[in-house]
Design a protein around this motif. Structure first.
Motif, mmCIF file in Angstrom:
data_model
loop_
_atom_site.group_PDB
_atom_site.id
_atom_site.type_symbol
_atom_site.label_atom_id
_atom_site.label_comp_id
_atom_site.label_asym_id
_atom_site.label_seq_id
_atom_site.Cartn_x
_atom_site.Cartn_y
_atom_site.Cartn_z
ATOM 1 N N ILE A 81 40.128 -103.409 -14.583
ATOM 2 C CA ILE A 81 39.352 -104.610 -14.872
ATOM 3 C C ILE A 81 37.934 -104.567 -14.317
ATOM 4 O O ILE A 81 37.110 -105.398 -14.673
ATOM 5 C CB ILE A 81 40.093 -105.868 -14.363
ATOM 6 C CG1 ILE A 81 40.620 -105.647 -12.960
ATOM 7 C CG2 ILE A 81 41.200 -106.250 -15.302
ATOM 8 C CD1 ILE A 81 41.417 -106.788 -12.404
ATOM 9 N N ALA A 82 37.658 -103.587 -13.476
ATOM 10 C CA ALA A 82 36.313 -103.429 -12.910
ATOM 11 C C ALA A 82 36.017 -101.934 -12.762
ATOM 12 O O ALA A 82 35.986 -101.403 -11.652
ATOM 13 C CB ALA A 82 36.211 -104.144 -11.569
ATOM 14 N N PRO A 83 35.810 -101.232 -13.890
ATOM 15 C CA PRO A 83 35.701 -99.773 -13.853
ATOM 16 C C PRO A 83 34.503 -99.224 -13.076
ATOM 17 O O PRO A 83 34.482 -98.048 -12.746
ATOM 18 C CB PRO A 83 35.633 -99.373 -15.325
ATOM 19 C CG PRO A 83 35.213 -100.597 -16.050
ATOM 20 C CD PRO A 83 35.715 -101.762 -15.249
ATOM 21 N N HIS A 84 33.530 -100.057 -12.757
ATOM 22 C CA HIS A 84 32.352 -99.578 -12.016
ATOM 23 C C HIS A 84 32.332 -100.090 -10.578
ATOM 24 O O HIS A 84 31.316 -99.988 -9.892
ATOM 25 C CB HIS A 84 31.065 -99.985 -12.743
ATOM 26 C CG HIS A 84 30.999 -99.448 -14.134
ATOM 27 N ND1 HIS A 84 30.779 -98.122 -14.405
ATOM 28 C CD2 HIS A 84 31.181 -100.046 -15.334
ATOM 29 C CE1 HIS A 84 30.819 -97.925 -15.719
ATOM 30 N NE2 HIS A 84 31.061 -99.077 -16.302
ATOM 31 N N ALA A 85 33.458 -100.631 -10.140
ATOM 32 C CA ALA A 85 33.519 -101.176 -8.782
ATOM 33 C C ALA A 85 33.352 -100.073 -7.741
ATOM 34 O O ALA A 85 33.710 -98.916 -7.968
ATOM 35 C CB ALA A 85 34.845 -101.896 -8.564
ATOM 36 N N LYS A 86 32.786 -100.475 -6.614
ATOM 37 C CA LYS A 86 32.609 -99.571 -5.484
ATOM 38 C C LYS A 86 33.158 -100.263 -4.250
ATOM 39 O O LYS A 86 33.026 -101.467 -4.092
ATOM 40 C CB LYS A 86 31.138 -99.240 -5.300
ATOM 41 C CG LYS A 86 30.596 -98.433 -6.471
ATOM 42 C CD LYS A 86 29.134 -98.117 -6.321
ATOM 43 C CE LYS A 86 28.580 -97.317 -7.462
ATOM 44 N NZ LYS A 86 29.085 -97.530 -8.774
ATOM 45 N N LEU A 87 33.789 -99.471 -3.387
ATOM 46 C CA LEU A 87 34.349 -100.009 -2.151
ATOM 47 C C LEU A 87 33.620 -99.426 -0.961
ATOM 48 O O LEU A 87 33.343 -98.232 -0.928
ATOM 49 C CB LEU A 87 35.837 -99.665 -2.043
ATOM 50 C CG LEU A 87 36.760 -100.544 -2.869
ATOM 51 C CD1 LEU A 87 36.750 -100.152 -4.306
ATOM 52 C CD2 LEU A 87 38.140 -100.491 -2.304
ATOM 53 N N ASN A 88 33.319 -100.290 -0.014
ATOM 54 C CA ASN A 88 32.752 -99.863 1.251
ATOM 55 C C ASN A 88 33.775 -100.163 2.333
ATOM 56 O O ASN A 88 34.209 -101.304 2.470
ATOM 57 C CB ASN A 88 31.444 -100.603 1.551
ATOM 58 C CG ASN A 88 30.344 -100.220 0.581
ATOM 59 O OD1 ASN A 88 30.184 -99.072 0.229
ATOM 60 N ND2 ASN A 88 29.588 -101.201 0.136
ATOM 61 N N LYS A 134 39.553 -94.522 -21.178
ATOM 62 C CA LYS A 134 39.152 -95.122 -19.899
ATOM 63 C C LYS A 134 38.001 -96.098 -20.041
ATOM 64 O O LYS A 134 37.802 -96.954 -19.196
ATOM 65 C CB LYS A 134 38.812 -94.019 -18.891
ATOM 66 C CG LYS A 134 40.049 -93.213 -18.530
ATOM 67 C CD LYS A 134 39.803 -92.240 -17.425
ATOM 68 C CE LYS A 134 41.097 -91.497 -17.124
ATOM 69 N NZ LYS A 134 41.032 -90.699 -15.936
ATOM 70 N N GLU A 135 37.218 -95.967 -21.092
ATOM 71 C CA GLU A 135 36.123 -96.909 -21.291
ATOM 72 C C GLU A 135 35.796 -97.026 -22.765
ATOM 73 O O GLU A 135 35.239 -96.085 -23.328
ATOM 74 C CB GLU A 135 34.891 -96.489 -20.502
ATOM 75 C CG GLU A 135 34.104 -97.696 -20.045
ATOM 76 C CD GLU A 135 33.050 -97.344 -19.011
ATOM 77 O OE1 GLU A 135 31.907 -97.704 -19.292
ATOM 78 O OE2 GLU A 135 33.346 -96.743 -17.989
ATOM 79 N N PRO A 136 36.156 -98.101 -23.417
ATOM 80 C CA PRO A 136 36.916 -99.220 -22.861
ATOM 81 C C PRO A 136 38.372 -98.813 -22.642
ATOM 82 O O PRO A 136 38.882 -97.897 -23.288
ATOM 83 C CB PRO A 136 36.801 -100.302 -23.924
ATOM 84 C CG PRO A 136 36.608 -99.561 -25.205
ATOM 85 C CD PRO A 136 35.841 -98.309 -24.833
ATOM 86 N N ILE A 137 39.048 -99.529 -21.763
ATOM 87 C CA ILE A 137 40.438 -99.231 -21.425
ATOM 88 C C ILE A 137 41.335 -99.436 -22.648
ATOM 89 O O ILE A 137 41.224 -100.439 -23.351
ATOM 90 C CB ILE A 137 40.922 -100.153 -20.283
ATOM 91 C CG1 ILE A 137 40.190 -99.829 -18.982
ATOM 92 C CG2 ILE A 137 42.433 -100.074 -20.090
ATOM 93 C CD1 ILE A 137 40.593 -98.550 -18.327
ATOM 94 N N ALA A 138 42.214 -98.470 -22.892
ATOM 95 C CA ALA A 138 43.251 -98.589 -23.910
ATOM 96 C C ALA A 138 44.514 -97.951 -23.344
ATOM 97 O O ALA A 138 44.476 -96.830 -22.832
ATOM 98 C CB ALA A 138 42.839 -97.907 -25.207
ATOM 99 N N LEU A 139 45.614 -98.700 -23.415
ATOM 100 C CA LEU A 139 46.871 -98.267 -22.826
ATOM 101 C C LEU A 139 47.945 -98.152 -23.900
ATOM 102 O O LEU A 139 48.111 -99.064 -24.708
ATOM 103 C CB LEU A 139 47.335 -99.277 -21.767
ATOM 104 C CG LEU A 139 46.321 -99.685 -20.706
ATOM 105 C CD1 LEU A 139 46.884 -100.805 -19.841
ATOM 106 C CD2 LEU A 139 45.935 -98.488 -19.861
#
Length: 156
Positions: A81-88, A134-139
């Motif tokens: 739901i947030a494919p460009h998210a980054k975690l610190n 993966k972009e856009p997501i398809a399952l």
């Protein structure tokens, strides 16, 4: 109002001593990320903001969670739901590690099948999907082989 005065008016959110900051979440998906990570069921201090300015996303959201660190499989759920998210990862007020989410090859037990006739929607069977885009997501459902696209994803 001139640019210097605008900068002075920005609000600061207090830093966390230890924990995780999730940044670059599409604003419309903030509460989905909170749900998928189970943040709505914990007692840790959580700070979030939404509809913040972002050059990449237009409007973004951010989540700060004190004293919580996520496993890679939890982080990769965010990619749905947030494919460009980054975690610190924060320790003693310092960023000690940065992580970028990655969409897993297989999604098990977190997404509902779009097909109402699928066995997973009618019996107690855990959902299982192969990620075909993966972009856009398809399952692609393991059981009925129907494709669930990103706009049809419903979290369990």
């Amino acid at each position: 109002m001139n640019e210097n005065n605008k900068k002075k008016l920005k609000l600061k959110v207090s830093a966390i001593k230890d924990g995780t900051v999730i940044d670059h979440i599409p604003a419309k998906n903030l509460f989905k990320v909170i749900t998928i990570l189970g943040l709505d069921k914990i007692d840790n201090q959580i700070t979030f903001g939404t509809n913040l300015d972002s050059k990449k996303l237009g409007a973004k959201a951010i989540i700060k969670v004190s004293d919580l660190f996520f496993e890679d499989n939890e982080i990769n759920k965010i990619a749905l739901i947030a494919p460009h998210a980054k975690l610190n990862i924060i320790r003693d007020y310092e960023v000690v590690e940065k992580k970028i989410v990655a969409t897993p090859e297989k999604i098990v037990g977190i997404v509902k099948c779009f097909n109402p006739k699928c066995i997973t929607n009618n019996e107690k069977i855990t959902t299982c999907f192969k990620v075909i885009s993966k972009e856009p997501i398809a399952l692609k459902c393991k059981y009925c082989e129907k494709i669930t696209s990103d706009d049809e994803i419903v979290m369990l």
